[in-house]
Design a protein around this motif. Structure first.
Motif, short mmCIF file in Angstrom:
data_model
loop_
_atom_site.label_atom_id
_atom_site.label_comp_id
_atom_site.label_asym_id
_atom_site.label_seq_id
_atom_site.Cartn_x
_atom_site.Cartn_y
_atom_site.Cartn_z
N VAL A 135 -16.88 -18.25 15.10
CA VAL A 135 -16.77 -16.80 15.24
C VAL A 135 -15.97 -16.27 14.05
O VAL A 135 -14.81 -16.64 13.85
CB VAL A 135 -16.06 -16.43 16.56
N ASP A 136 -16.60 -15.41 13.26
CA ASP A 136 -15.98 -14.93 12.03
C ASP A 136 -14.90 -13.90 12.33
O ASP A 136 -14.78 -13.41 13.45
CB ASP A 136 -17.05 -14.34 11.12
N ALA A 137 -14.12 -13.57 11.32
CA ALA A 137 -13.01 -12.62 11.46
C ALA A 137 -13.35 -11.30 10.77
O ALA A 137 -14.13 -11.28 9.82
CB ALA A 137 -11.74 -13.21 10.86
N GLU A 138 -12.76 -10.23 11.27
CA GLU A 138 -12.99 -8.90 10.72
C GLU A 138 -11.64 -8.25 10.38
O GLU A 138 -10.62 -8.92 10.29
CB GLU A 138 -13.79 -8.05 11.71
N GLN A 139 -11.63 -6.94 10.25
CA GLN A 139 -10.40 -6.23 9.91
C GLN A 139 -9.33 -6.42 10.99
O GLN A 139 -9.66 -6.62 12.16
CB GLN A 139 -10.67 -4.73 9.72
N SER A 140 -8.07 -6.34 10.59
CA SER A 140 -6.97 -6.66 11.51
C SER A 140 -6.94 -5.75 12.72
O SER A 140 -6.45 -6.14 13.78
CB SER A 140 -5.62 -6.57 10.77
N TYR A 141 -7.46 -4.52 12.60
CA TYR A 141 -7.42 -3.59 13.73
C TYR A 141 -8.54 -3.86 14.74
O TYR A 141 -8.54 -3.29 15.82
CB TYR A 141 -7.45 -2.13 13.26
N PHE A 142 -9.51 -4.73 14.40
CA PHE A 142 -10.49 -5.23 15.38
C PHE A 142 -10.15 -6.65 15.83
O PHE A 142 -10.56 -7.09 16.90
CB PHE A 142 -11.90 -5.30 14.78
N GLN A 143 -9.43 -7.39 15.00
CA GLN A 143 -9.34 -8.83 15.14
C GLN A 143 -8.67 -9.32 16.43
O GLN A 143 -9.11 -10.32 16.99
CB GLN A 143 -8.62 -9.44 13.92
N PRO A 144 -7.62 -8.67 16.95
CA PRO A 144 -7.03 -9.20 18.19
C PRO A 144 -8.04 -9.35 19.32
O PRO A 144 -8.01 -10.35 20.05
CB PRO A 144 -5.95 -8.16 18.52
N ARG A 198 -9.17 -17.02 3.34
CA ARG A 198 -8.11 -16.18 2.78
C ARG A 198 -8.28 -14.74 3.26
O ARG A 198 -7.32 -14.10 3.63
CB ARG A 198 -8.14 -16.27 1.24
N GLY A 199 -9.51 -14.21 3.27
CA GLY A 199 -9.72 -12.85 3.77
C GLY A 199 -10.42 -11.98 2.76
O GLY A 199 -10.37 -12.25 1.56
N ALA A 200 -11.08 -10.91 3.25
CA ALA A 200 -11.95 -10.14 2.35
C ALA A 200 -11.87 -8.63 2.53
O ALA A 200 -12.72 -7.93 2.03
CB ALA A 200 -13.39 -10.59 2.56
N TYR A 201 -10.86 -8.13 3.23
CA TYR A 201 -10.81 -6.69 3.48
C TYR A 201 -9.51 -6.07 2.97
O TYR A 201 -8.98 -5.14 3.57
CB TYR A 201 -10.96 -6.41 4.98
N MET A 202 -9.01 -6.58 1.87
CA MET A 202 -7.69 -6.17 1.38
C MET A 202 -7.60 -4.66 1.14
O MET A 202 -6.66 -3.99 1.58
CB MET A 202 -7.35 -6.93 0.10
N GLU A 203 -8.59 -4.11 0.44
CA GLU A 203 -8.55 -2.68 0.10
C GLU A 203 -8.61 -1.82 1.36
O GLU A 203 -7.83 -0.87 1.51
CB GLU A 203 -9.70 -2.34 -0.85
N GLN A 204 -9.53 -2.15 2.27
CA GLN A 204 -9.66 -1.38 3.51
C GLN A 204 -8.38 -1.44 4.33
O GLN A 204 -7.92 -0.43 4.88
CB GLN A 204 -10.82 -1.92 4.35
N GLU A 205 -7.79 -2.65 4.41
CA GLU A 205 -6.58 -2.82 5.21
C GLU A 205 -5.45 -1.96 4.67
O GLU A 205 -4.75 -1.28 5.43
CB GLU A 205 -6.16 -4.30 5.21
N ARG A 206 -5.24 -2.00 3.37
CA ARG A 206 -4.12 -1.28 2.77
C ARG A 206 -4.33 0.23 2.83
O ARG A 206 -3.38 0.99 3.06
CB ARG A 206 -3.90 -1.76 1.34
N GLU A 207 -5.58 0.66 2.63
CA GLU A 207 -5.87 2.09 2.71
C GLU A 207 -5.61 2.62 4.11
O GLU A 207 -5.01 3.69 4.29
CB GLU A 207 -7.33 2.35 2.31
N ARG A 208 -6.05 1.87 5.13
CA ARG A 208 -5.88 2.31 6.51
C ARG A 208 -4.40 2.32 6.90
O ARG A 208 -3.93 3.25 7.57
CB ARG A 208 -6.66 1.40 7.46
N ALA A 209 -3.65 1.31 6.47
CA ALA A 209 -2.22 1.25 6.78
C ALA A 209 -1.49 2.44 6.17
O ALA A 209 -0.64 3.06 6.83
CB ALA A 209 -1.63 -0.06 6.26
N ALA A 210 -1.83 2.79 4.93
CA ALA A 210 -1.20 3.93 4.26
C ALA A 210 -1.60 5.25 4.93
O ALA A 210 -0.77 6.15 5.11
CB ALA A 210 -1.59 3.95 2.79
#
Length: 355
Positions: A135-144, A198-210
């Protein structure tokens, strides 16, 4: 997204209670709430009286030691979800009590059941065929939510071997999640299986957090991400050695990570033939890593993305962008291939049967 929010709030509440009991800074599994103090705090917050919470902390393991750790806390939620309308937690900013699960409508409950039914069909089919389901992983706000659903499948289908694999993204602060899930597998006796990326959504994660105003979930530097990856991997390798009830896929194009894995396997005495450690790289990337691993007897896989071009190309470009050294490695692969072509031409073995 809603289910993930619920899980994050529930875990955050546990950490807040632990801090109030003087346990700030401890690792997730080292935090243990004293049952008496916990019951008093729940009563003071107006969540439930001591009499109401008395039956929460009973059972073979829960509360028997006089303390509740994070796994006990999560199991408490498992047993209480049927009483979702009664389950409330305090909003520390407003000081008001908020229902934890009240946002789910009847249709959303049905959607969740359909997700579980589909996952069940896939897991049963994988078990019948003797293949692993990752089962693959997605953005941290979906991942839990994804992680929780995957965990439920692991509990059911990984009794005899690791069929269902979760995924941890190590550019996030993943170590606590790895240790907590491994400890759950130990306590319940099932086989732990995971893929580390390692992960692949760095830009999306940081933009959403900001944008929303929460802490950046990504490790601050590339080096810290490497440390996180190797730390998680080392923990799982030790578990493989100790229990033989864990498996890991090292899904990485990073040569240093592959070398680290081989070195630790040798130190710990984990043999490739045990097939507890496997490797994965994308098709067309890092063949100079993949082929020697395969020739040395390691289980190694080429990951094949497929589908409409407009979906596959963005996927591949994200992988290339997140691997900062990718172009240098591509040039190196080209140089190695050209050197091998010249060698075969000069030695007359270009079409040899063994090459």
């Amino acid at each position: 997204l809603q289910f993930s929010e619920v899980l994050v709030k529930w875990r955050r509440f546990f950490h807040q209670m632990a801090v109030e009991q003087g346990q700030a800074g401890r690792a997730a599994l080292e935090m243990k709430l004293e049952v008496e103090k916990l019951q008093e705090a729940l009563a003071d917050l107006g969540i439930a009286t001591k009499a109401e919470t008395q039956h929460w902390f009973t059972g073979e393991n829960l509360g028997m030691s006089g303390t509740v750790d994070l796994l006990d806390w999560n199991s408490l939620m498992d047993s209480r979800t049927k009483l979702s309308k009664l389950l409330v937690i305090p909003n520390m900013q407003t000081g008001q009590l908020e229902p934890l699960l009240s946002r789910f409508t009847e249709e959303e409950d049905l959607q969740m059941k359909r997700i579980l039914q589909r996952m069940d069909v896939l897991a049963k089919r994988a078990t019948e065929k003797g293949v692993r389901l990752m089962v693959d992983a997605e953005q941290s706000y979906f991942q839990p939510a994804i992680s929780r659903l995957t965990l439920e499948m692991q509990r059911r289908f990984n009794r005899d071997q690791a069929i269902i694999f979760s995924t941890y993204q190590c550019y996030l602060k993943a170590y606590d999640n790895v240790t907590v899930d491994v400890e759950l597998s130990r306590r319940e006796g099932w086989h732990f299986g995971t893929k580390l990326v390692r992960g692949a959504y760095m830009e999306q994660e940081r933009e959403r957090a900001a944008e929303i105003g929460y802490e950046d979930p990504i490790n601050p530097t590339y080096e810290k991400t490497n440390e996180m990856y190797h730390g998680c991997l080392d923990y799982i390798l030790k578990e493989i050695k100790q229990s033989q009830k864990a498996s890991v896929m090292v899904a990485s194009h990073n040569e240093d990570t592959v070398k680290f894995t081989l070195h630790r396997m040798m130190e710990l005495g984990i043999h490739p033939s045990e097939k507890k450690v496997s490797f994965g790289q994308l098709l067309g990337m890092c063949d100079q890593i993949t082929f020697p691993l395969g020739q040395a007897g390691f289980p190694v896989y080429k990951y094949v993305p497929y589908g409409p071009v407009n979906e596959v190309l963005p996927y591949l470009s994200r992988r290339a962008r997140e691997n900062r050294c990718f172009m240098q490695r591509a040039n190196r692969e080209r140089d190695l291939l050209w050197r091998e072509v010249k060698r075969r031409l000069l030695t007359g073995t270009f079409f040899g049967p063994n090459h």
